[in-house]
Design a protein around this motif. Structure first.
Motif, PDB file in Angstrom:
ATOM      1  N   SER A 170      37.562  26.050  41.759  1.00 32.03           N
ATOM      2  CA  SER A 170      38.986  25.807  41.514  1.00 32.03           C
ATOM      3  C   SER A 170      39.329  25.791  40.025  1.00 32.03           C
ATOM      4  O   SER A 170      40.335  26.374  39.606  1.00 32.03           O
ATOM      5  CB  SER A 170      39.355  24.465  42.160  1.00 32.03           C
ATOM      6  OG  SER A 170      40.582  23.993  41.713  1.00 32.03           O
ATOM      7  N   GLU A 171      38.490  25.162  39.194  1.00 31.48           N
ATOM      8  CA  GLU A 171      38.822  25.015  37.773  1.00 31.48           C
ATOM      9  C   GLU A 171      38.867  26.365  37.063  1.00 31.48           C
ATOM     10  O   GLU A 171      39.820  26.674  36.342  1.00 31.48           O
ATOM     11  CB  GLU A 171      37.819  24.089  37.090  1.00 31.48           C
ATOM     12  CG  GLU A 171      38.192  23.784  35.645  1.00 31.48           C
ATOM     13  CD  GLU A 171      37.281  22.753  34.998  1.00 31.48           C
ATOM     14  OE1 GLU A 171      37.631  22.298  33.878  1.00 31.48           O
ATOM     15  OE2 GLU A 171      36.238  22.386  35.571  1.00 31.48           O
ATOM     16  N   SER A 172      37.840  27.193  37.297  1.00 32.74           N
ATOM     17  CA  SER A 172      37.812  28.483  36.605  1.00 32.74           C
ATOM     18  C   SER A 172      38.898  29.422  37.129  1.00 32.74           C
ATOM     19  O   SER A 172      39.486  30.208  36.376  1.00 32.74           O
ATOM     20  CB  SER A 172      36.432  29.140  36.731  1.00 32.74           C
ATOM     21  OG  SER A 172      36.111  29.357  38.091  1.00 32.74           O
ATOM     22  N   LEU A 173      39.195  29.336  38.439  1.00 33.70           N
ATOM     23  CA  LEU A 173      40.283  30.148  39.005  1.00 33.70           C
ATOM     24  C   LEU A 173      41.625  29.763  38.387  1.00 33.70           C
ATOM     25  O   LEU A 173      42.460  30.629  38.101  1.00 33.70           O
ATOM     26  CB  LEU A 173      40.344  29.980  40.528  1.00 33.70           C
ATOM     27  CG  LEU A 173      39.380  30.824  41.353  1.00 33.70           C
ATOM     28  CD1 LEU A 173      39.425  30.406  42.812  1.00 33.70           C
ATOM     29  CD2 LEU A 173      39.698  32.312  41.225  1.00 33.70           C
ATOM     30  N   THR A 174      41.844  28.474  38.189  1.00 31.96           N
ATOM     31  CA  THR A 174      43.091  28.009  37.558  1.00 31.96           C
ATOM     32  C   THR A 174      43.252  28.635  36.177  1.00 31.96           C
ATOM     33  O   THR A 174      44.332  29.120  35.814  1.00 31.96           O
ATOM     34  CB  THR A 174      43.101  26.470  37.456  1.00 31.96           C
ATOM     35  OG1 THR A 174      43.016  25.920  38.771  1.00 31.96           O
ATOM     36  CG2 THR A 174      44.371  25.961  36.787  1.00 31.96           C
ATOM     37  N   ALA A 175      42.165  28.657  35.409  1.00 27.70           N
ATOM     38  CA  ALA A 175      42.206  29.256  34.064  1.00 27.70           C
ATOM     39  C   ALA A 175      42.463  30.760  34.152  1.00 27.70           C
ATOM     40  O   ALA A 175      43.260  31.324  33.384  1.00 27.70           O
ATOM     41  CB  ALA A 175      40.886  28.987  33.344  1.00 27.70           C
ATOM     42  N   THR A 176      41.815  31.428  35.110  1.00 31.62           N
ATOM     43  CA  THR A 176      41.970  32.885  35.268  1.00 31.62           C
ATOM     44  C   THR A 176      43.409  33.257  35.631  1.00 31.62           C
ATOM     45  O   THR A 176      44.002  34.165  35.058  1.00 31.62           O
ATOM     46  CB  THR A 176      41.021  33.398  36.381  1.00 31.62           C
ATOM     47  OG1 THR A 176      39.689  33.093  36.008  1.00 31.62           O
ATOM     48  CG2 THR A 176      41.171  34.903  36.594  1.00 31.62           C
ATOM     49  N   ILE A 177      43.968  32.535  36.598  1.00 33.61           N
ATOM     50  CA  ILE A 177      45.291  32.907  37.142  1.00 33.61           C
ATOM     51  C   ILE A 177      46.416  32.515  36.186  1.00 33.61           C
ATOM     52  O   ILE A 177      47.374  33.268  35.998  1.00 33.61           O
ATOM     53  CB  ILE A 177      45.504  32.254  38.526  1.00 33.61           C
ATOM     54  CG1 ILE A 177      44.433  32.723  39.511  1.00 33.61           C
ATOM     55  CG2 ILE A 177      46.898  32.573  39.077  1.00 33.61           C
ATOM     56  CD1 ILE A 177      44.338  31.882  40.783  1.00 33.61           C
ATOM     57  N   PHE A 178      46.295  31.336  35.578  1.00 33.75           N
ATOM     58  CA  PHE A 178      47.440  30.800  34.821  1.00 33.75           C
ATOM     59  C   PHE A 178      47.251  30.838  33.307  1.00 33.75           C
ATOM     60  O   PHE A 178      48.141  30.435  32.560  1.00 33.75           O
ATOM     61  CB  PHE A 178      47.754  29.374  35.294  1.00 33.75           C
ATOM     62  CG  PHE A 178      48.149  29.322  36.744  1.00 33.75           C
ATOM     63  CD1 PHE A 178      49.393  29.765  37.154  1.00 33.75           C
ATOM     64  CD2 PHE A 178      47.251  28.884  37.708  1.00 33.75           C
ATOM     65  CE1 PHE A 178      49.756  29.742  38.494  1.00 33.75           C
ATOM     66  CE2 PHE A 178      47.602  28.856  39.051  1.00 33.75           C
ATOM     67  CZ  PHE A 178      48.860  29.288  39.448  1.00 33.75           C
ATOM     68  N   GLY A 179      46.091  31.326  32.872  1.00 30.10           N
ATOM     69  CA  GLY A 179      45.893  31.586  31.445  1.00 30.10           C
ATOM     70  C   GLY A 179      46.263  30.438  30.523  1.00 30.10           C
ATOM     71  O   GLY A 179      46.912  30.639  29.503  1.00 30.10           O
ATOM     72  N   GLY A 180      45.900  29.229  30.901  1.00 32.52           N
ATOM     73  CA  GLY A 180      46.155  28.102  30.008  1.00 32.52           C
ATOM     74  C   GLY A 180      47.517  27.442  30.173  1.00 32.52           C
ATOM     75  O   GLY A 180      47.800  26.437  29.515  1.00 32.52           O
ATOM     76  N   GLU A 181      48.374  27.991  31.040  1.00 35.35           N
ATOM     77  CA  GLU A 181      49.690  27.354  31.244  1.00 35.35           C
ATOM     78  C   GLU A 181      49.585  26.105  32.128  1.00 35.35           C
ATOM     79  O   GLU A 181      50.452  25.241  32.083  1.00 35.35           O
ATOM     80  CB  GLU A 181      50.674  28.353  31.889  1.00 35.35           C
ATOM     81  CG  GLU A 181      51.148  29.419  30.911  1.00 35.35           C
ATOM     82  CD  GLU A 181      52.272  30.262  31.496  1.00 35.35           C
ATOM     83  OE1 GLU A 181      52.790  29.920  32.574  1.00 35.35           O
ATOM     84  OE2 GLU A 181      52.633  31.265  30.866  1.00 35.35           O
ATOM     85  N   LEU A 182      48.537  26.060  32.961  1.00 34.62           N
ATOM     86  CA  LEU A 182      48.327  24.892  33.824  1.00 34.62           C
ATOM     87  C   LEU A 182      47.025  24.202  33.469  1.00 34.62           C
ATOM     88  O   LEU A 182      45.999  24.849  33.261  1.00 34.62           O
ATOM     89  CB  LEU A 182      48.261  25.307  35.308  1.00 34.62           C
ATOM     90  CG  LEU A 182      49.528  25.774  36.014  1.00 34.62           C
ATOM     91  CD1 LEU A 182      49.290  25.880  37.513  1.00 34.62           C
ATOM     92  CD2 LEU A 182      50.718  24.860  35.739  1.00 34.62           C
ATOM     93  N   GLY A 183      47.061  22.872  33.423  1.00 40.23           N
ATOM     94  CA  GLY A 183      45.843  22.094  33.293  1.00 40.23           C
ATOM     95  C   GLY A 183      45.192  21.916  34.650  1.00 40.23           C
ATOM     96  O   GLY A 183      45.719  22.345  35.683  1.00 40.23           O
ATOM     97  N   TRP A 184      44.039  21.241  34.675  1.00 37.79           N
ATOM     98  CA  TRP A 184      43.290  21.026  35.930  1.00 37.79           C
ATOM     99  C   TRP A 184      42.608  19.677  35.866  1.00 37.79           C
ATOM    100  O   TRP A 184      42.053  19.291  34.826  1.00 37.79           O
ATOM    101  CB  TRP A 184      42.262  22.138  36.093  1.00 37.79           C
ATOM    102  CG  TRP A 184      41.453  22.094  37.370  1.00 37.79           C
ATOM    103  CD1 TRP A 184      41.757  22.698  38.549  1.00 37.79           C
ATOM    104  CD2 TRP A 184      40.195  21.434  37.583  1.00 37.79           C
ATOM    105  NE1 TRP A 184      40.791  22.451  39.492  1.00 37.79           N
ATOM    106  CE2 TRP A 184      39.804  21.669  38.922  1.00 37.79           C
ATOM    107  CE3 TRP A 184      39.369  20.643  36.778  1.00 37.79           C
ATOM    108  CZ2 TRP A 184      38.631  21.166  39.473  1.00 37.79           C
ATOM    109  CZ3 TRP A 184      38.189  20.129  37.325  1.00 37.79           C
ATOM    110  CH2 TRP A 184      37.830  20.395  38.653  1.00 37.79           C
TER     111      TRP A 184
END
Length: 701
Positions: free
Chosen positions: A158-172
């Motif tokens: 989940s954490e790496s996917l969040t970074a991939t999809i949202f490019g730093g706009e969303l935290g985790w």
């Protein structure tokens, strides 16, 4: 009002002109209702919204910052302004000094401090999610449970996917039970990375924010859309490992569900009556026909909102649609249900803490049938339907997560700590005592008439669900609509049928089973009235009275009896007969004879029903004129002529004729029917209750 528009992309519904007329609290309400109106954004009762608004303090008159946040319970789609809690922000910040932060109990302790932060004596209780909104350093905050984002949140990576999809706009943030400590972690992350537009909580959902109501709303939509688009472009196909079996045709699916639901309901309602819901939507069928059904069902759900409604995992019924064996499926249910209950008790035993509540009802809530669909059972119809909707959310999450990564359910101990949370238990203990007919299913024939509607209203007000049936489709629809206004669409359904037709009667019982799960109370009330001297009584008049008042009551009684017997929950039948079934009237031979037969039929069924706990009683009205459709036609004129009075004087004539000199109203009959249907008359069967304001000739003997 919720609506789901799968075919339409999620788009902003913000109306700038309307918004310009609203105050800050009204803008929060507007935003909340827009978000809650689409089940793809958040599920029923799920998610919450907030705004930090400057207001004048009631006491000092000085401006203070006030947190407006969705209160405990409630639903964003239908919330009103009084659904929001209001709290002083300075007092919420002062709470940090009180937090000991050593154990789960310290978190729960903080909830008791929230009422001390209340602004303007607002009686709306603050929810446990209040700190999650309060401490994010932004004016406007949304917390949603969209399937697309939860799919990402429930992935192994989940954490790496969040970074991939949202490019730093969303935290985790990693999984953590909602509470005070999570609020502090959200604050820390939102301050450490001021450029964030929101935060994904692992296995849970999404937080987004903005500087004004509109920007917050549109950021929430944009994030959800981006998650959905990315999953759509990157998901492996086919979903759930592909199809293992083909679905049965729609008519066979509903026929099987209608046959199974009363049997299953009987097995799980021994301690508390349950009501059922059937769903064979495309998403459900794709899942229950898939290769991965058993493996994924065993993993349970992820988002706390999902499994609080659906239990930690569903029950998969052993059924092969390629070689349908209904009896074989039913024969295996007892052992399989006992195993499910034993597993649930073992889960409670493994996970319980010293102060955990005792194990609750161990029966499944969600039932998955390969090739057929999903059943959900709960203590009321709305809860059963919503539980099903939540499991569809879980299906969508599993589809999305497994399409791009590996789906991960909530760890068992974490799941238990939410399901048996002492704060949740306290909320359950505060629930009002169930009404006397809670969980009961009633079928009312002649449901469009005055007595039928009054009976239905009374039973609904006492907690029952009601299926109305009548031959007059237009009047039936009007009756149903007026009752929906009283009780909501979950508690009342209507089905047009002719009770003299055997196939129609079977269809009524099937529809009642499909809508609610079976039948517990039958009110046979369909009626006509005719009057004619013997010599002018045609065979057609005679036959019509026999068909409706005798054959119709026999057919409906026989079908309902079969279902009640299958359920093994007992039951009650009330026949609405007439004073004329006991007292002969000149000029009404066909009617009086049919009503007498009706009373005797009830007594015969009472004899056969007693060993099964099925009670059968009769209510005998007399001269129910106001609100009764029987008196709208020729009957009133015929009775007026027979008594040598004017039509307009009929009601007054019957009132004066009664011993008590009172008019009998549909509501009076409804009261008697309710009494005989309820446990208050639990030791009465084969009885006749006259509701006629007193007629000596009708005294039973």
């Amino acid at each position: 009002m919720h609506h789901n528009t799968e075919q339409q992309p999620i788009a902003s519904l913000w109306d700038e002109a309307h918004a310009a007329t609203l105050s800050e609290p009204e803008l929060l309400l507007y935003r909340s209702n827009l978000l809650g109106s689409d089940l793809r954004i958040t599920n029923f009762g799920g998610g919450n919204t907030s705004a930090k608004i400057e207001m004048d303090d009631t006491l000092t008159g000085l401006p203070v910052e006030v947190l407006w946040v969705k209160g405990s319970g409630g639903d964003l789609g239908s919330i009103k302004l009084d659904g929001f809690s209001t709290l002083y922000m300075d007092k919420l910040h002062a709470l940090k000094q009180r937090y000991r932060g050593l154990a789960l109990e310290d978190e729960d302790e903080m909830v008791a401090y929230l009422p001390h932060c209340t602004f303007n004596l607002n009686p709306r209780a603050a929810s446990i999610d209040t700190p999650l909104h309060a401490y994010i350093a932004r004016k406007h905050v949304d917390h949603m449970h969209p399937d697309s984002v939860i799919a990402i949140a429930a992935c192994k990576n989940s954490e790496s996917l969040t970074a991939t999809i949202f490019g730093g706009e969303l935290g985790w943030l990693p999984w953590q039970r909602p509470g005070y400590d999570l609020g502090l972690k959200l604050e820390a992350l939102s301050k450490a990375q001021p450029g964030l537009k929101g935060i994904i909580l692992e296995g849970h959902g999404l937080f987004t924010w903005g500087d004004c109501a509109k920007s917050c709303y549109e950021t929430t939509l944009a994030i959800i859309k981006r998650a959905g688009d990315w999953l759509g472009q990157n998901s492996k196909q086919p979903a759930f490992g592909g199809a293992r079996i083909a679905e049965l045709p729609a008519t066979e699916r509903s026929a099987l569900a209608a046959r199974l639901m009363p049997l299953l309901r009987g097995k799980i309602s021994q301690d508390e009556y349950k009501l059922g819901h059937f769903d064979d939507s495309a998403a459900v069928l794709e899942f229950v026909c898939s290769e991965d059904l058993d493996a994924l069902a065993a993993l349970g759900t992820s988002c706390p909102d999902h499994f609080l409604r659906t239990k930690i995992r569903p029950f998969v019924i052993d059924f092969d649609p390629t070689a349908p064996d209904f009896d074989g499926m039913v024969a295996g249910l007892d052992v399989a249900l006992e195993q499910y209950r034993a597993d649930y008790v073992a889960y409670h035993t493994r996970c319980k803490r010293d102060n955990s509540p005792a194990v609750r009802d161990a029966n499944p809530i969600i039932y998955l049938i390969p090739g057929v669909g999903m059943l959900s059972f709960a203590k009321d119809k709305a809860t059963a339907r919503i539980a099903g909707e939540f499991y569809v959310n879980a299906i969508n999450v599993m589809r999305g997560a497994n399409g791009v990564d590996t789906y991960v359910g909530l760890p068992e101990q974490e799941a238990f700590d939410i399901e048996y949370w002492l704060l949740e238990e306290a909320k359950l203990q505060r629930m009002p005592k169930p009404k006397s007919l809670a969980g009961r299913i009633a079928l009312v024939t002649g449901g469009a008439g005055g007595i039928g509607q009054a009976v239905a209203r009374q039973l609904i007000q006492e907690g029952a669900c009601v299926m109305l049936t009548d031959i007059d489709s237009e009047a039936l629809e009007q009756a149903c609509q007026s009752l929906v206004k009283v009780a909501g669409k979950d508690s009342v359904k209507a089905f047009r049928a002719n009770i003299t037709n055997e196939q129609d009667v079977e269809a009524i019982l099937n529809e009642t089973a499909l809508c609610f799960g079976g039948v517990d109370l039958l009110v046979s009330n369909a009626g006509i009235a005719s009057s004619a001297p013997l010599e002018e009584t045609t065979l057609a008049i005679w036959q019509r009275n026999q068909d409706i008042l005798v054959t119709g009551y026999f057919l409906v009684g026989r079908s309902a009896f079969r279902v009640m017997k299958q359920q093994k929950l007992g039951g009650s039948m009330v026949f609405v007969a007439s004073k004329n079934g006991l007292v002969a009237s000149a000029g009404a031979a066909a009617y009086c004879t049919a009503k007498a037969a009706e009373i005797h039929l009830a007594r015969c069924i009472a004899l056969e029903g007693a060993p099964h706990g099925i009670r059968v009683n009769v209510v005998n009205p007399d001269a129910v004129i106001r609100g009764s459709r029987i008196w709208d036609g020729k009957w009133k004129e015929e009775r007026a002529a027979s008594n040598k009075i004017e039509s307009d004087d009929v009601e007054e004539f019957y009132r004066k004729r009664s011993m008590l000199k009172l008019s009998v109203l549909p509501e009076d009959i409804a009261e008697a029917v309710y009494f005989l249907s309820s446990s208050k008359a639990g030791k009465s069967t084969g009885n006749i209750l006259n509701v006629d304001a007193g007629n000596a000739a009708a005294f039973t003997r």
